[in-house]
Design an enzyme around this catalytic site. Structure first.
Site, short mmCIF file in Angstrom:
data_model
loop_
_atom_site.label_atom_id
_atom_site.label_comp_id
_atom_site.label_asym_id
_atom_site.label_seq_id
_atom_site.Cartn_x
_atom_site.Cartn_y
_atom_site.Cartn_z
CB CYS A 65 45.32 41.04 36.20
SG CYS A 65 44.81 39.44 36.85
CG HIS A 102 50.87 31.65 47.94
ND1 HIS A 102 50.50 32.86 48.50
CD2 HIS A 102 51.15 31.91 46.64
CE1 HIS A 102 50.57 33.81 47.58
NE2 HIS A 102 50.96 33.24 46.44
CG HIS A 105 48.37 38.27 47.01
ND1 HIS A 105 49.35 37.64 46.27
CD2 HIS A 105 48.90 38.48 48.23
CE1 HIS A 105 50.43 37.49 47.02
NE2 HIS A 105 50.19 38.00 48.22
CG ASP A 113 29.47 45.49 36.32
OD1 ASP A 113 28.88 45.61 37.41
OD2 ASP A 113 28.88 45.35 35.23
NE ARG A 119 42.62 42.26 40.20
CZ ARG A 119 43.96 42.16 40.33
NH1 ARG A 119 44.61 41.11 39.89
NH2 ARG A 119 44.63 43.13 40.92
CB CYS A 121 45.00 38.07 41.64
SG CYS A 121 46.21 38.09 40.33
#
Length: 136
Positions: A65, A102, A105, A113, A119, A121
């Site tokens: 990503c 912060h 997310h 898997d 996730r 991120c």
């Protein structure tokens, strides 16, 4: 002074403008530009604002990503979660429990898997990486 009581001016003195934008204003660095998105070394990722240990390389995985991705925090109490309705979508924001900065997310149910199918991120600008020392 507790980290939660630190003023914006104090944060501005401690952080670079880019770090301040991400950590204190909820910004996001561009994909594939952060220093840790493709880091494969063993070690610990700590909050860049306060130094709290957040994630380890054991939970890091390649989600393709463009940001560092983890399937869980180093410990359950290291991060807090807030509903985030910005950017025209419903997301779950991840913040450092110690200083309320912060981080990024968390997304669920994407089919990775991993043990959690989550996730995290996380912005590279929100963390510092400390590589494990080798025994040899």
């Amino acid at each position: 002074m507790a980290e939660h009581e630190t003023t914006d001016e104090q944060w501005r003195r401690r952080l670079t403008p880019e770090e301040f934008q991400v950590l204190r204003r909820g910004g996001t660095e561009r994909a594939y530009t952060g220093e840790y998105w493709d880091n494969h070394a063993a070690g610990t990722y700590s909050c860049r604002a306060c130094g709290a240990d957040l994630f380890t390389s054991r939970e890091k995985f390649d989600s393709r990503c463009g940001w560092p991705s983890f399937y869980q925090p180093a410990a359950g109490d290291r991060v807090t979660y807030l509903r985030d309705g910005s950017a025209g979508m419903e997301r779950i924001e991840v913040r450092c429990t110690r200083c309320d900065s912060h981080l990024g997310h968390v997304f669920s149910g994407e089919g990775f898997d991993t043990p959690t199918d989550r996730r995290y991120c996380i912005n590279s600008l929100a963390m510092r990486f400390v590589e494990e020392e080798s025994d040899g």
